[in-house]
Design an enzyme around this catalytic site. Structure first.
Site, PDB file in Angstrom:
ATOM      1  N   ASP A  50       0.841  -1.200   0.000  1.00  0.00           N
ATOM      2  CA  ASP A  50       0.000   0.000   0.000  1.00  0.00           C
ATOM      3  C   ASP A  50       0.880   1.256   0.000  1.00  0.00           C
ATOM      4  O   ASP A  50       1.865   1.325   0.732  1.00  0.00           O
ATOM      5  CB  ASP A  50      -0.861  -0.029   1.274  1.00  0.00           C
ATOM      6  CG  ASP A  50      -1.932   1.038   1.299  1.00  0.00           C
ATOM      7  OD1 ASP A  50      -2.786   1.035   0.401  1.00  0.00           O
ATOM      8  OD2 ASP A  50      -1.916   1.877   2.224  1.00  0.00           O
ATOM      9  N   GLU A  82      14.447 -15.303  -0.104  1.00  0.00           N
ATOM     10  CA  GLU A  82      14.773 -16.382   0.845  1.00  0.00           C
ATOM     11  C   GLU A  82      13.667 -17.439   0.892  1.00  0.00           C
ATOM     12  O   GLU A  82      13.906 -18.585   1.211  1.00  0.00           O
ATOM     13  CB  GLU A  82      14.819 -15.819   2.270  1.00  0.00           C
ATOM     14  CG  GLU A  82      16.151 -15.438   2.795  1.00  0.00           C
ATOM     15  CD  GLU A  82      15.960 -14.919   4.223  1.00  0.00           C
ATOM     16  OE1 GLU A  82      15.323 -15.604   5.054  1.00  0.00           O
ATOM     17  OE2 GLU A  82      16.423 -13.803   4.471  1.00  0.00           O
TER      18      GLU A  82
HETATM   19  C1  NOJ Z   1      -4.456   2.962  -0.910  1.00  0.00           C
HETATM   20  C2  NOJ Z   1      -5.588   2.026  -0.633  1.00  0.00           C
HETATM   21  O1  NOJ Z   1      -5.882   1.303  -1.798  1.00  0.00           O
HETATM   22  C3  NOJ Z   1      -6.742   2.894  -0.163  1.00  0.00           C
HETATM   23  O2  NOJ Z   1      -7.941   2.187  -0.107  1.00  0.00           O
HETATM   24  C4  NOJ Z   1      -6.366   3.478   1.174  1.00  0.00           C
HETATM   25  O3  NOJ Z   1      -7.380   4.367   1.596  1.00  0.00           O
HETATM   26  C5  NOJ Z   1      -5.053   4.251   1.071  1.00  0.00           C
HETATM   27  N1  NOJ Z   1      -4.045   3.549   0.322  1.00  0.00           N
HETATM   28  C6  NOJ Z   1      -4.495   4.524   2.445  1.00  0.00           C
HETATM   29  O4  NOJ Z   1      -4.017   3.349   3.027  1.00  0.00           O
END
Ligand code: NOJ
Length: 530
Positions: free
Chosen positions: A208, A264
Site C-alpha cells: 500500500d 529467501e
Molecule cells: C491505498 C488504498 O488502496 C486505499 O484504499 C487506502 O485508503 C489508502 N491507500 C491509504 O491506506
C-alpha cells in the site's frame, strides 16, 4: 517464466466479497467458501485487502496490529485455512501490507501520544512543532489525500496536560499517522511482519502507498505553482509536479531489503512476490520500483487512467513496455478497476455502451504481455453504485463531502432476486446497501446465460491460456484511425474505439467482446488468428 509474470490476479475486497457469519460484512471464511468460484473463473491468484486488527476507519487500511486478524473477519486459524484451501485449488494468495502509516490505535502511536516531544516513542512517527505564534499553524502546507490538512495537533500529556502541543503528519485520515521510515526501528518491524505472513504461507504482498514511505527529510512546503493540468490532457505526458511527500529515492532501499527476504522464501511452489501500489508521475519512475533487485510488479495506473481512445491506449501500452524494458525491469501489469476508483463500465460512459467498452478494454488487457489484475465484480459487469449519503462510509466523504469510494465497494450479488442476493446467511443486509435491480447480475443468473459478462470473462481467461500465454513479451500497439491494433504471436487484437463499425481483416475469430460479423462494431474488441 515465473508464475507471476503472466498471472491474472483477482482482487478480493474483504468486506464486500462474501459474508460467512451473517453479520453483513465479508470475512475470511466467506472467501474460503467461494474459492472454487475463483478457480472456475480461471484466475491464478487472489489479492486480499487488509484483514488485520483495525478500528476500520479506512476499512482496514488503518492497521492496529499487523499480525492479528480482526474479529470482524475471523481468526488466524481462518487465515491459515484460507491459504491452505487456495493452495489445494492451485490458487496463490497475496495479502496487503500497509507500511506507510499505522492506525492511531496501534500500540506505537498510543505510546507516542503518552510520551513527551523528542522521545524515542514520538520518533517512530512524524511529529513536529507547529509554525506561527504558539505553534498554532501546521508545520507545512501539505494536504491529506482525503481532504483538509495533512497535520493534526495533539494535546500534550503529563505535567503540561491539556495544552495543545505538537502536530503529526497523516497523508490520509487523521486516524492514519505516517511512520518515519528514517527510523531503523520501523524497517525492522516490517521485516518481522513480512516474515510472519511468509511463514504462514502467503505468496506475496501488495504494498500500500509504496511510493510514499519516505518524505523529503526537510518536510518543506510543497510548491503549488505547478499543479496545472497537462496541456494536452494526455495521461502519458503529465506535467511533473513538486511532490516532496512522494517518490523519494530512499524508498528503493526498502524494496531492495524486502526483495532479499522474499527471495529467501522462494521454493518449489515458486517465487514470493511484492507488488507496488505506486501512483508515480511517469512510466519511467514506475519502472524503478520493479528493477531486478526491487519488487516484482507495480500497478500500471497509466492504463487505468487512459480515456476511451485508440491513440491513448496505444501510447500507454507502448510507453509502459518501453519504460520497463529500458530499466531491465519486470514485465508490465495492467489494471482497469480497484476499490479506490470508479468502476470502468461507468468511467467509459455507463449503460450498454459503458459495458460494451469495458468488455472490449478487458479483452485487450488480457492479450497484453505481463500480468493482469481484476477487481471483484467486474466479471459481473457491475457499475459504480450511487450510494445514498446516509449509507456512505468512506473517510474521504466525511472529510470532503465528495461521494468517495463506497460506490465501487458494494457487496457482491451471488444469487437470489433481492438484496442481500446471497451475500451471507440469514438474509442480513450488507454494510453498504445493494441496488434493488441487481437480480440479473448475480453469479447464479449469469452462470446460465452464455451472453453474460461472467460467461465472457470465463471464455476470455480460458482463451488467454490457450492463445496468449507463453507468447513472450514482444508487443507493439498502434492506432489506425480509431482502431487499436496489436499483435501477440499469431493473435491480432483489434479494438474499435470509434463511433462506426469497420471492416474486419481476414482471420479466424478466436473470441470477441460482443457480437461480430463481417465488420467490427463500435466499442468492440476481437482476437483474430491471422
Ligand atoms: C491505498 C488504498 O488502496 C486505499 O484504499 C487506502 O485508503 C489508502 N491507500 C491509504 O491506506
Amino acid at each position: 517464466m515465473s508464475w507471476w509474470q503472466e498471472a491474472v490476479v483477482y482482487q478480493v475486497y474483504v468486506r464486500s466479497f462474501a459474508d460467512g457469519d451473517g453479520d453483513g460484512v465479508g470475512d475470511l471464511p466467506g472467501i474460503t467458501s467461494r474459492l472454487p468460484y475463483l478457480r472456475d473463473l480461471g484466475v491464478d491468484a487472489l489479492w486480499i485487502t487488509p484483514f488485520y486488527s483495525s478500528p476500520q476507519k479506512d476499512h482496514g487500511y488503518d492497521v492496529a496490529d499487523y499480525t492479528e486478524v480482526d474479529p470482524l473477519f475471523g481468526t488466524l486459524a481462518d487465515a491459515d485455512a484460507l491459504i491452505a484451501r487456495a493452495h489445494e485449488l492451485g490458487l496463490r494468495v497475496i495479502v496487503d501490507l500497509v507500511p506507510n502509516h499505522t492506525s492511531d490505535q496501534h500500540e506505537w502511536f498510543q505510546a507516542a501520544l503518552a510520551a513527551p516531544p523528542g522521545s524515542p516513542e514520538r520518533a517512530r512517527y512524524l511529529f513536529r512543532d507547529g509554525k506561527g505564534r504558539g505553534g498554532s499553524k501546521p508545520p507545512n502546507n501539505w494536504d491529506s489525500i482525503f481532504g483538509g490538512p495533512a497535520w493534526t495537533r495533539i494535546t500534550e500529556p503529563g505535567s503540561s496536560g491539556g495544552k495543545p502541543g505538537q502536530w503529526y503528519l497523516h497523508l490520509f485520515d487523521t486516524s492514519q499517522p505516517d511512520l518515519d521510515w528514517r527510523n531503523p526501528e520501523v524497517g525492522d518491524m516490517f521485516e518481522g511482519v513480512l516474515r510472519f505472513w511468509l511463514d504462514r504461507g502467503v505468496d506475496g504482498f501488495r504494498v500500500d502507498v509504496a511510493h510514499g514511505l519516505f518524505k523529503e527529510e526537510s518536510l518543506r512546503d510543497q510548491n503549488r505553482s505547478d499543479l496545472a493540468e497537462s496541456p494536452t490532457g494526455s495521461m502519458v505526458e503529465r506535467v511533473l509536479r513538486d511532490e516532496p511527500m512522494w517518490e523519494q529515492p530512499e524508498v528503493h532501499d526498502v524494496y531492495r531489503r524486502w526483495r532479499k527476504v522474499l527471495d529467501e522464501y522462494g521454493d518449489a511452489r515458486g517465487d514470493r512476490i511484492g507488488v507496488a501500489e505506486a501512483w508515480t508521475q511517469t512510466p519511467e519512475s514506475m519502472a524503478d520500483f520493479v528493477r531486478p533487485d526491487e519488487l516484482h510488479q507495480a500497478f500500471n495506473f497509466g492504463w487505468l487512467a487512459t480515456h476511451w481512445s485508440a491513440r491513448d491506449f496505444a501510447d500507454v501500452i507502448n510507453s509502459s513496455i518501453a519504460a520497463l524494458a529500458t530499466a531491465h525491469a519486470s514485465p508490465p501489469t495492467w489494471v482497469l478497476s480497484n476499490h479506490d476508483v470508479v468502476r470502468h463500465p461507468t468511467r467509459y460512459g455507463g449503460g450498454a455502451v459503458g459495458l460494451a467498452r469495458a468488455r472490449a478494454a478487458t479483452l485487450v488487457m488480457l492479450a497484453l504481455p505481463g500480468s493482469a489484475y481484476l477487481y471483484q465484480g467486474e466479471e459481473l459487469g457491475i457499475e459504480q453504485v450511487d450510494v445514498p449519503p446516509e449509507a456512505r462510509q468512506d473517510p474521504s466523504w466525511f472529510r470532503t463531502g465528495e461521494p468517495g469510494r463506497d460506490g465501487c465497494r458494494v457487496p457482491l450479488p451471488w444469487d437470489g432476486t433481492a438484496p442481500p442476493y446471497g451475500f451471507g446467511p440469514g438474509g442480513t443486509q450488507p454494510w453498504i446497501p445493494q441496488p434493488d435491480d441487481w437480480a440479473d447480475l448475480t453469479v447464479a443468473a449469469q452462470s446460465v446465460d452464455e451472453t453474460s459478462t461472467l460467461a465472457f470473462y470465463r471464455r476470455a481467461l480460458a482463451a488467454r491460456n490457450t492463445w496468449v500465454r507463453g507468447n513472450g513479451m514482444a508487443c507493439v500497439a498502434e492506432a489506425k484511425r480509431n482502431v487499436l491494433v496489436l499483435r501477440r504471436g499469431e493473435v491480432t487484437v483489434l479494438l474499435n474505439a470509434g463511433q462506426r463499425s469497420v471492416a474486419m481483416p481476414e482471420g479466424e475469430v478466436l473470441i470477441s467482446s460482443g457480437p461480430v460479423g463481417d465488420r467490427l462494431p463500435a466499442n468492440t474488441a476481437v482476437w483474430l488468428r491471422t
